[in-house]
Design an enzyme around this catalytic site. Structure first.
Site, PDB file in Angstrom:
ATOM      1  CB  VAL A  61      -1.006  -0.005   1.326  1.00  0.00           C
ATOM      2  CG1 VAL A  61      -0.124   0.380   2.435  1.00  0.00           C
ATOM      3  CG2 VAL A  61      -2.043   1.072   0.862  1.00  0.00           C
ATOM      4  CE1 TYR A  62       3.311   1.560   4.382  1.00  0.00           C
ATOM      5  CE2 TYR A  62       5.985   1.026   4.129  1.00  0.00           C
ATOM      6  CZ  TYR A  62       4.783   1.121   4.878  1.00  0.00           C
ATOM      7  OH  TYR A  62       4.811   0.906   6.357  1.00  0.00           O
ATOM      8  CB  SER A  63       3.854   5.220  -3.102  1.00  0.00           C
ATOM      9  OG  SER A  63       4.173   6.233  -2.159  1.00  0.00           O
TER      10      SER A  63
END
Length: 344
Positions: A61-63
């Site tokens: 989900v990071y970026s």
């Protein structure tokens, strides 16, 4: 670098690890954390490996996958020298199966992560949040399949409550599935909730803490002090609403104590705050972030020395809060404490 066991497992991890939320940063949250490209990320990885830091933490989900992609580029041709930790379960789209920990989602998420990371296995896979819609048996049996297939080495969780962890561990034991050995948790001098339930659980059940946001969502960098406003350029202007709230009076008490200890030790405020965490029970690794080389080198200065007992007590007192029920009797009443001695 000091290396520690990851919970009750044979895997040794460095006391400090690098969080890669700043890699490829975009959007209102991650864009304010940082936006290191592959070249800059490779340089940060170089510095980490020189210092003995070989564990790198990310999440799908990071970026929206960009962090995994940049990390994959940064560790290309040296995969055998590093440990990769990633997380999944949080939404990656609006589709009905784009979130959660179902068998469908977990298998697809792992395949996507392997492709982005340019690797054939994930060393530590953690569930980013508890999925109340999917039976625990489905989750754990799928993780067992992934481990048996060699695509995942160890499994863990993040942002679970105590009962959610314990129910999962009981099901794993009952069925012979892999046990969680890592618990990625929010823990800092201005966020000590981990100590009430999850720390004793980790000690009893063999989960090692991987600490995220060890500087209290940027509040313990040394730039925020009593009587001053948040400095220009601080990410708190944009990201404070995403993180846990902190009472201002308590924050200033902690910062005042950190200033005193920093003066005594000749270290910086962030280094003192990180070193305090490194001496807490169950902590396997503290995940530090860095938007640039200077920040990374400063954070690496948190190891190789220890606070004194008196300095730890000073920080403990400044950061103390009353535990919530049913925990406060065990801290405040002698009869309860006799049955359950506090860990810290």
């Amino acid at each position: 670098m000091d290396y520690r066991s990851l919970g009750r497992s044979g895997l040794r991890v460095p006391a400090l690890s690098l969080g890669t939320g700043t890699f490829g940063g975009s959007g209102p949250l991650f864009g304010n954390w940082g936006n290191s490209d592959a070249k800059e990320a490779r340089r940060l990885v170089d510095i980490c490996l020189e210092a003995g830091v070989n564990l790198f933490d990310t999440a799908d989900v990071y970026s929206h996958g960009a962090s995994e992609e940049v990390l994959g580029e940064a560790i290309r041709n040296r995969r055998d020298s590093v440990l990769v930790s990633t997380k999944t379960s949080l939404p990656m789209g609006d589709g009905p199966n784009d979130a959660g920990s179902s068998r469908f989602r977990l298998i697809r998420a792992v395949e996507d992560a392997l492709r982005r990371l340019q690797t054939d296995h994930i060393d530590i896979l953690q569930l980013h949040a508890f999925d109340a819609e999917t039976p625990i048996e489905e989750v754990l049996s799928t993780l067992d399949l992934l481990v048996r297939a060699g695509k995942v080495r160890y499994v863990g969780v993040s942002n679970f409550s105590g009962w959610q962890v314990m129910k999962s561990l009981a099901a794993a034991d009952r069925n012979g599935w892999p046990r969680y050995v890592a618990n990625q948790v929010y823990y800092s001098l201005v966020g000590r909730d981990y100590e009430w339930e999850l720390m004793p659980l980790g000690q009893d059940q063999g989960l090692g803490a991987l600490v995220w946001s060890p500087l209290g969502w940027g509040r313990l960098t040394g730039k925020i002090r009593r009587g001053t406003s948040v400095p220009d350029g601080s990410r708190l202007h944009e990201t404070a609403s995403f993180g846990p709230p902190v009472d201002e009076d308590r924050l200033y008490r902690v910062v005042d104590a950190l200033d005193v200890v920093a003066e005594e030790t000749g270290k910086t405020v962030p280094q003192v705050a990180l070193n305090w965490l490194l001496q807490r029970p169950t902590v396997s690794s503290v995940i530090v972030g860095a938007r640039n080389e200077a920040q990374l080198r400063q954070n690496l200065g948190a190891v190789g020395w220890n606070l004194t007992t008196e300095q730890i007590a000073k920080l403990d007192e400044a950061s103390a809060v009353t535990a919530p029920y049913p925990y406060f009797p065990y801290r405040r009443q002698e009869g309860f404490a006799r049955l359950n001695p506090p860990m810290v």
